[in-house]
Design a protein around this motif. Structure first.
Motif, PDB file in Angstrom:
ATOM      1  N   LEU A   1      62.392 103.876   0.065  1.00  0.00           N
ATOM      2  CA  LEU A   1      62.248 103.662  -1.224  1.00  0.00           C
ATOM      3  C   LEU A   1      62.894 104.234  -2.235  1.00  0.00           C
ATOM      4  O   LEU A   1      62.998 103.726  -3.251  1.00  0.00           O
ATOM      5  N   LYS A   2      63.478 105.404  -1.905  1.00  0.00           N
ATOM      6  CA  LYS A   2      64.412 105.859  -2.989  1.00  0.00           C
ATOM      7  C   LYS A   2      65.791 105.077  -3.273  1.00  0.00           C
ATOM      8  O   LYS A   2      66.361 105.339  -4.542  1.00  0.00           O
ATOM      9  N   LYS A   3      65.854 104.247  -2.381  1.00  0.00           N
ATOM     10  CA  LYS A   3      67.327 103.666  -2.473  1.00  0.00           C
ATOM     11  C   LYS A   3      67.306 102.221  -3.651  1.00  0.00           C
ATOM     12  O   LYS A   3      68.228 101.690  -4.124  1.00  0.00           O
ATOM     13  N   GLU A   4      65.770 101.942  -4.017  1.00  0.00           N
ATOM     14  CA  GLU A   4      65.715 100.800  -4.694  1.00  0.00           C
ATOM     15  C   GLU A   4      65.981 101.199  -6.243  1.00  0.00           C
ATOM     16  O   GLU A   4      65.142 102.265  -6.709  1.00  0.00           O
ATOM     17  N   VAL A   5      66.396 100.492  -7.104  1.00  0.00           N
ATOM     18  CA  VAL A   5      66.578 100.972  -8.353  1.00  0.00           C
ATOM     19  C   VAL A   5      66.405  99.622  -9.282  1.00  0.00           C
ATOM     20  O   VAL A   5      66.691  98.538  -8.760  1.00  0.00           O
ATOM     21  N   ASP A   6      66.442  99.668 -10.707  1.00  0.00           N
ATOM     22  CA  ASP A   6      66.220  98.604 -11.615  1.00  0.00           C
ATOM     23  C   ASP A   6      67.263  98.231 -12.179  1.00  0.00           C
ATOM     24  O   ASP A   6      67.472  97.446 -13.043  1.00  0.00           O
ATOM     25  N   HIS A   7      68.765  98.476 -11.712  1.00  0.00           N
ATOM     26  CA  HIS A   7      70.138  98.064 -12.341  1.00  0.00           C
ATOM     27  C   HIS A   7      71.143  98.287 -11.226  1.00  0.00           C
ATOM     28  O   HIS A   7      70.452  98.816 -10.052  1.00  0.00           O
ATOM     29  N   VAL A   8      72.253  97.688 -11.547  1.00  0.00           N
ATOM     30  CA  VAL A   8      73.385  97.924 -10.681  1.00  0.00           C
ATOM     31  C   VAL A   8      73.950  99.196 -10.706  1.00  0.00           C
ATOM     32  O   VAL A   8      75.036  99.571 -11.533  1.00  0.00           O
ATOM     33  N   HIS A   9      73.632 100.319  -9.949  1.00  0.00           N
ATOM     34  CA  HIS A   9      74.195 101.477  -9.991  1.00  0.00           C
ATOM     35  C   HIS A   9      75.779 101.275  -9.665  1.00  0.00           C
ATOM     36  O   HIS A   9      76.205 100.176  -8.967  1.00  0.00           O
ATOM     37  N   PRO A  10      76.675 102.201 -10.176  1.00  0.00           N
ATOM     38  CA  PRO A  10      77.777 101.990  -9.712  1.00  0.00           C
ATOM     39  C   PRO A  10      78.271 102.144  -8.313  1.00  0.00           C
ATOM     40  O   PRO A  10      79.132 101.415  -7.847  1.00  0.00           O
ATOM     41  N   HIS A  11      77.497 102.828  -7.518  1.00  0.00           N
ATOM     42  CA  HIS A  11      77.685 102.494  -5.911  1.00  0.00           C
ATOM     43  C   HIS A  11      77.369 101.105  -5.252  1.00  0.00           C
ATOM     44  O   HIS A  11      78.015 100.693  -4.442  1.00  0.00           O
ATOM     45  N   TYR A  12      76.177 100.543  -6.143  1.00  0.00           N
ATOM     46  CA  TYR A  12      76.036  99.362  -5.602  1.00  0.00           C
ATOM     47  C   TYR A  12      77.056  98.176  -6.428  1.00  0.00           C
ATOM     48  O   TYR A  12      77.190  97.076  -5.661  1.00  0.00           O
ATOM     49  N   ARG A  13      77.749  98.558  -7.505  1.00  0.00           N
ATOM     50  CA  ARG A  13      78.426  97.871  -7.868  1.00  0.00           C
ATOM     51  C   ARG A  13      79.617  97.543  -7.307  1.00  0.00           C
ATOM     52  O   ARG A  13      80.440  96.308  -7.067  1.00  0.00           O
ATOM     53  N   ALA A  14      80.060  98.750  -6.379  1.00  0.00           N
ATOM     54  CA  ALA A  14      81.282  98.671  -5.615  1.00  0.00           C
ATOM     55  C   ALA A  14      80.837  97.655  -4.369  1.00  0.00           C
ATOM     56  O   ALA A  14      81.935  96.916  -3.867  1.00  0.00           O
ATOM     57  N   PHE A  15      79.838  97.672  -3.818  1.00  0.00           N
ATOM     58  CA  PHE A  15      79.265  96.556  -2.792  1.00  0.00           C
ATOM     59  C   PHE A  15      79.774  95.154  -3.276  1.00  0.00           C
ATOM     60  O   PHE A  15      80.062  94.156  -2.542  1.00  0.00           O
ATOM     61  N   ILE A  16      78.899  94.712  -4.453  1.00  0.00           N
ATOM     62  CA  ILE A  16      79.138  93.452  -5.100  1.00  0.00           C
ATOM     63  C   ILE A  16      80.572  93.018  -5.272  1.00  0.00           C
ATOM     64  O   ILE A  16      81.205  92.128  -5.033  1.00  0.00           O
ATOM     65  N   GLU A  17      81.210  94.197  -5.665  1.00  0.00           N
ATOM     66  CA  GLU A  17      82.705  93.708  -6.020  1.00  0.00           C
ATOM     67  C   GLU A  17      83.666  93.587  -4.874  1.00  0.00           C
ATOM     68  O   GLU A  17      84.889  93.002  -4.901  1.00  0.00           O
ATOM     69  N   ALA A  18      83.113  93.995  -3.780  1.00  0.00           N
ATOM     70  CA  ALA A  18      83.868  93.955  -2.291  1.00  0.00           C
ATOM     71  C   ALA A  18      83.493  92.767  -1.506  1.00  0.00           C
ATOM     72  O   ALA A  18      84.011  92.400  -0.440  1.00  0.00           O
ATOM     73  N   ALA A  19      82.366  92.247  -2.168  1.00  0.00           N
ATOM     74  CA  ALA A  19      81.921  91.190  -1.113  1.00  0.00           C
ATOM     75  C   ALA A  19      82.552  89.609  -1.376  1.00  0.00           C
ATOM     76  O   ALA A  19      82.181  89.220  -2.755  1.00  0.00           O
ATOM     77  N   PRO A  20      82.735  89.094  -0.486  1.00  0.00           N
ATOM     78  CA  PRO A  20      83.496  87.706  -0.837  1.00  0.00           C
ATOM     79  C   PRO A  20      82.309  86.591  -0.271  1.00  0.00           C
ATOM     80  O   PRO A  20      82.502  85.284  -0.311  1.00  0.00           O
ATOM     81  N   PHE A  21      81.083  86.962  -0.002  1.00  0.00           N
ATOM     82  CA  PHE A  21      80.155  86.243   0.381  1.00  0.00           C
ATOM     83  C   PHE A  21      78.618  86.755   0.067  1.00  0.00           C
ATOM     84  O   PHE A  21      78.296  87.927  -0.099  1.00  0.00           O
ATOM     85  N   ALA A  22      77.689  85.734  -0.329  1.00  0.00           N
ATOM     86  CA  ALA A  22      76.274  85.908  -0.867  1.00  0.00           C
ATOM     87  C   ALA A  22      75.600  84.960  -0.400  1.00  0.00           C
ATOM     88  O   ALA A  22      76.046  83.691  -0.281  1.00  0.00           O
TER      89      ALA A  22
END
Length: 208
Positions: free
Chosen positions: A27-48
């Motif tokens: 429950l605590k992992k969910e946020v309503d924005h792109v947290h810097p930690h989550y941004r790192a995942f998006i920027e490292a992803a070549p596939f979605a």
């Protein structure tokens, strides 16, 4: 297949009783924005995978490019270029009818995945398209995704599937070729042999 209705879960209370309470971390992992930690995942992803819904049904479409192809414009906005494809445009048609979208990001070698839910708009702004030029080609459009929720998914599914384990890779010729599939689906009226022969060069020359 016969389904015994007595064994079907048909209401939310029964479902909750079956699975129990959600864990605190889930429950605590969910946020309503792109947290810097989550941004790192998006920027490292070549596939979605892009999931959409519309009046004609659901769609889940693979999207891929060099890592970082989905741009985090700000902590509430993602930009996703729509590259050359088969022109079915199922996802885009759905978005016109229902802007809700879900994205699942995968990073090679990483067990956790990242999930983003939001609403999308389709833009053909020349300045925006120019930001996503690849090999001298522009995307047909860019999705502007307004972020509603973001959270990571634990690694269990990828660990169970051994997705990143080279030992589990399946040789392509172990499965029907796309030409064979098309030929069989059309009772032999489609020239699958020629399609298979020309496919590698065609794909390589039409990536963008």
């Amino acid at each position: 297949m016969l389904i015994d209705p007595a064994h079907l879960v048909t209401d939310a209370d029964a479902l909750q009783a079956l699975y129990g309470a959600s864990g605190e971390a889930s429950l605590k992992k969910e946020v309503d924005h792109v947290h810097p930690h989550y941004r790192a995942f998006i920027e490292a992803a070549p596939f979605a995978v892009l999931a959409t819904a519309g009046p004609d049904g659901l769609d889940a479409s693979p999207r891929g490019d060099p890592a970082g192809f989905v741009v985090v414009e700000d902590d509430k906005t993602l930009l996703l270029p729509d590259r050359r494809g088969n022109n079915r445009i199922d996802s885009l048609r759905n978005i016109l009818a229902d802007p809700r979208v879900a994205l699942l990001f995968l990073v090679p070698g990483v067990g956790e995945t990242l999930r983003v839910n939001g609403a999308a708009r389709i833009s053909v702004d020349p300045a925006l398209l120019a930001r996503f030029e690849m090999d001298g080609k522009l995307p047909r459009s860019v999705l502007i995704v307004d972020v509603h929720t973001v959270y990571f998914q634990c690694s269990r599914a990828l660990l169970r599937s051994k997705l990143w384990d080279p030992a589990t890779q399946v040789p392509r010729d172990a499965l029907p070729s796309v030409g064979r599939i098309l030929s069989d689906l059309t009772a032999g009226t489609f020239d699958g042999v020629t399609y298979d022969r020309e496919l590698p060069a065609r794909v390589a020359s039409t990536l963008y």
